[in-house]
Design an enzyme around this catalytic site. Structure first.
Site, PDB file in Angstrom:
ATOM      1  N   HIS A 295      -2.442   0.881   9.047  1.00 29.87           N
ATOM      2  CA  HIS A 295      -3.212   0.017   7.849  1.00 29.87           C
ATOM      3  C   HIS A 295      -2.431  -0.422   6.883  1.00 29.87           C
ATOM      4  CE1 HIS A 295      -6.494  -0.897   5.282  1.00 29.87           C
ATOM      5  NE2 HIS A 295      -6.155  -0.117   4.379  1.00 29.87           N
TER       6      HIS A 295
ATOM      7  N   ARG B 146       0.809  -1.323   0.038  1.00 31.08           N
ATOM      8  CA  ARG B 146      -0.063  -0.042   0.068  1.00 31.08           C
ATOM      9  C   ARG B 146       1.017   1.280  -0.134  1.00 31.08           C
ATOM     10  NH1 ARG B 146      -2.174  -3.503   3.621  1.00 31.08           N
ATOM     11  NH2 ARG B 146      -4.358  -4.198   3.323  1.00 31.08           N
TER      12      ARG B 146
ATOM     13  N   ASN C 232      -4.230   5.866   0.863  1.00 26.70           N
ATOM     14  CA  ASN C 232      -3.164   4.998   1.325  1.00 26.70           C
ATOM     15  C   ASN C 232      -1.716   5.858   0.967  1.00 26.70           C
ATOM     16  OD1 ASN C 232      -4.128   3.105   2.619  1.00 26.70           O
ATOM     17  ND2 ASN C 232      -4.575   2.036   0.702  1.00 26.70           N
TER      18      ASN C 232
ATOM     19  N   ARG D 240     -12.174  -7.126   8.720  1.00 23.44           N
ATOM     20  CA  ARG D 240     -11.831  -8.435   8.326  1.00 23.44           C
ATOM     21  C   ARG D 240     -11.229  -9.337   9.240  1.00 23.44           C
ATOM     22  NH1 ARG D 240      -8.125  -5.012   3.910  1.00 23.44           N
ATOM     23  NH2 ARG D 240      -9.857  -5.074   2.336  1.00 23.44           N
TER      24      ARG D 240
END
Length: 304
Positions: free
Chosen positions: A176, A89, A121, A152
């Site tokens: 993240h 990312r 991101n 998730r």
């Protein structure tokens, strides 16, 4: 009270978020933005075509920064998903920084004084950068952070234990990105601490949660529904002053930049940061993920 929400960047995530906001009737005015003016106009008409089938009404404007002066929330979803290379990312860092550099002067000039929510991101790094660029308190700028990672994790636990996902509670925290991790000490299943349950493959569940996004990305080449749902939830929490706890990326005073951790979200953005009672192992993982964010942030600053 009239509600205005802006969405900047009309890729898969931005337009899905916009559609969610419209169909849920969360805003009286929705202002959408894209550097491709024709796309922004077309999407505004496409969204307005849906109004005839809704029991709410939303005025849809496009590429109008002046309309953000009294906006409650601006969601920043600009970026270039094609920049993601080899499952990283952080490879979006250059395009995301450029987008912030282009948008932030216009937001400041508009007089916007609401809450900015970053999706782009690398989320923790870009949120930290937004806090430098906008004329707003840090508490009014946060990112979606590990909220999606938490979704998730909860889904992986629910699937494995055959329970309802809504009965899995707890948080993934940190970056993240690749160093995020489920804080198992916070997780409860049917109100039972997961650490008290037998036969749990914590490493397997952690890996399933970490790789969940890549499984989607490798086939679709983007993800949208999960993150757009989270962005919509966060916008609603701000507009309604919900005072609800989310694992978002926001300023961590101990480290001096944004990291994903539980925070209370309301009308003025981040209202407070509930203390985290982590295990020694989780504290070490949190320090490791903080270092990963700092390393990426240093790379962003080197682009100046």
């Amino acid at each position: 009270m009239s509600r205005t929400i802006g969405v900047i960047g009309l890729g898969h995530v931005g337009i899905t978020t916009s559609f969610n906001i419209l169909t849920k009737g969360l805003a009286d005015t929705l202002v959408i933005f894209d550097t491709k003016a024709g796309l922004a106009e077309a999407e505004s008409y496409d969204l307005r075509d849906a109004l005839g089938g809704l029991n709410t009404y939303t005025e849809v404007l496009y590429n109008d920064y002046a309309a953000l002066k009294e906006a409650d929330v601006v969601i920043f979803a600009a970026g270039d998903i094609s920049a993601i290379l080899g499952g990283d990312r952080n490879s979006e860092i250059k395009t995301s920084k450029l987008a912030v550099d282009q948008v932030s002067p216009q937001l400041n000039a508009s007089g916007f004084h609401g809450v900015l929510i970053d999706i782009s991101n690398p989320c923790d790094v870009i949120t930290t950068y937004w806090q430098e660029k906008l004329n707003l308190p840090k508490t009014q700028i946060f990112g979606t952070g590990t909220a999606l990672d938490t979704y998730r994790m909860r889904r992986s636990v629910a699937d494995t234990l055959d329970v309802n996902v809504d009965d899995v509670r707890g948080f993934s925290i940190g970056e993240h990105g690749e160093t995020q991790f489920p804080a198992w000490s916070t997780v409860r299943v049917n109100n039972q601490p997961i650490l008290e349950m037998d036969g749990i493959d914590y490493d397997g569940l952690s890996e399933a949660a970490r790789l969940g996004g890549w499984k989607i990305f490798n086939e679709k080449h983007y993800t949208a529904y999960g993150i757009a749902t989270i962005a919509t939830e966060l916008a609603l929490a701000v507009c309604s002053d919900a005072k609800r706890v989310f694992p978002v990326t926001c300023f961590d005073e101990d480290y001096g930049f944004c990291i994903g951790h539980p925070a209370v979200v309301g009308r003025k953005g981040i209202l407070s940061n509930p203390p985290m009672t982590l295990t020694d192992d989780e504290k070490q993982k949190y320090a490791k993920t903080a270092q990963s964010i700092k390393d990426t942030y240093d790379k962003l600053k080197a682009l100046d």
